[in-house]
Structure formats: C-alpha cells, structure tokens
Design a protein around this motif. Structure first.
Motif, short mmCIF file in Angstrom:
data_model
loop_
_atom_site.label_atom_id
_atom_site.label_comp_id
_atom_site.label_asym_id
_atom_site.label_seq_id
_atom_site.Cartn_x
_atom_site.Cartn_y
_atom_site.Cartn_z
N SER A 119 0.83 -1.19 0.00
CA SER A 119 0.00 0.00 0.00
C SER A 119 0.87 1.25 0.00
O SER A 119 1.87 1.33 0.74
CB SER A 119 -0.91 -0.02 1.23
OG SER A 119 -1.74 1.10 1.23
N VAL A 126 -3.27 0.66 -3.71
CA VAL A 126 -3.07 -0.70 -3.21
C VAL A 126 -2.62 -1.56 -4.39
O VAL A 126 -3.36 -1.72 -5.35
CB VAL A 126 -4.35 -1.28 -2.57
CG1 VAL A 126 -4.11 -2.70 -2.10
CG2 VAL A 126 -4.80 -0.40 -1.42
N SER A 171 2.79 2.81 3.09
CA SER A 171 1.85 3.05 4.18
C SER A 171 2.48 2.82 5.55
O SER A 171 2.07 3.43 6.54
CB SER A 171 0.62 2.15 4.03
OG SER A 171 1.00 0.80 4.09
#
Length: 176
Positions: free
Chosen positions: A85, A131, A164
């Motif tokens: 991500s 993603v 992320s």
C-alpha cells in the motif's frame, strides 16, 4: 549463522511444485511462478514439503538459505498473494487506477501515466491511496519503488508518495 535453510517449506493445499531440470515452478490459486535453481542446491519433495540441501561443499549453505527464502515467497505468493500500500500526501496530489494504467498527479506540469507490468494490479480505494497486488513479491516491490520514485516524501512538509508503513523524519524549518 542462519539456519533458515534447514527448515522445509510446507506446500499448502491447492499449491503444487514441479521440477524440470534446474527450473522450479509453483502453481497455485493466485498464479504460476518460476525460479531457476542454483546448481549447488538440491531440492526434494517429501510428504507435501520441499526440503533443501547443499550439493557438496559447506560453503553453499548461504545459497541454500537464499533459495529456500525465494521458494517460500513463491509458495506464499501462489497461495495467498502479496499486497503493498502507498499513500500520497500533498495538495492536489492524487492517483486513479484504470485497467493496467495508473494515472498520477504529483505536482508536475504534466500527469504521469504508469503502465503496470504483467501480474501486478492496482486499486485506488481513495484518490490518495494506492493498493498494489501481485503473486510475485519481487516484482511487487519493484513496482512500488518505481511509483514512489516519481515523488519521494520530502522531510519538511512530508509531501510525496510513501509506503503506508513508512515513517518520514521531519525536519524543522530554518529560523531567522
């Protein structure tokens, strides 16, 4: 000294491994992955497990451990797959996935159209989140690094593309 090579790789149900000379192919629900095995590494299949051993010398244990880690990633990717991500921070920065193309607006005078390689898919649940999904862990990491390289996060405001789970160390602005 690492002892990773001494542990066998368990093949979950639905995943099968085939040997063809020095080629190992792993087939599962997420796809088929192939690996050219080093000639000093011997792989045998016993009771639903892959067992690794060096061919002759003790110096090849490092290559056996590396091969075992690569095969473990292949088995995991073929059965479950991998995800990575990315987050986008910055005013006006956004992403839009459409088919095999990822459209990025990252503050340049032009938008960036990144074509995803075969076997990697992208989703954008929000326009600031990307993603990436793939069965091949190495290819997935390379694609994520290439997307991040378009605008890496800068340390003063934190603007840019980051993983992320990445922490950006922020710097204090210059004082007069």
């Amino acid at each position: 000294m690492s002892r990773v090579a001494k542990y066998p790789v368990k093949l979950p149900s639905g995943v099968e491994a085939k040997f063809d000379g020095d080629q190992l192919s792993v087939k599962g629900g997420q796809g088929t992955l192939e690996l050219t095995v080093h000639p000093d590494v011997k792989i045998t299949q016993e009771d639903g497990q892959l067992v690794f051993a060096p061919s002759e010398t003790a110096k090849t244990w490092a290559m056996v451990g590396t091969t075992r880690a690569l095969v473990q990633n292949m088995v995991t990717g073929a059965s479950e797959g991998f995800t990575r991500s990315l987050e986008i921070n910055g005013v006006g920065y956004r992403a839009q996935a459409s088919g095999k193309t990822l459209n990025l607006t990252l503050g340049f005078s032009h938008p960036i159209d990144y074509t995803l390689p075969e076997g990697v898919t992208a989703e954008t649940p929000k326009n600031t989140v990307i993603v990436l999904k793939s069965a091949d862990k190495q290819k997935l990491g390379q694609v994520a690094a290439e997307i991040r390289a378009f605008r890496p996060p800068e340390p003063y405001k934190g603007k840019g593309v980051r993983y992320s789970d990445e922490r950006v160390r922020r710097k204090e602005a210059k004082k007069k």
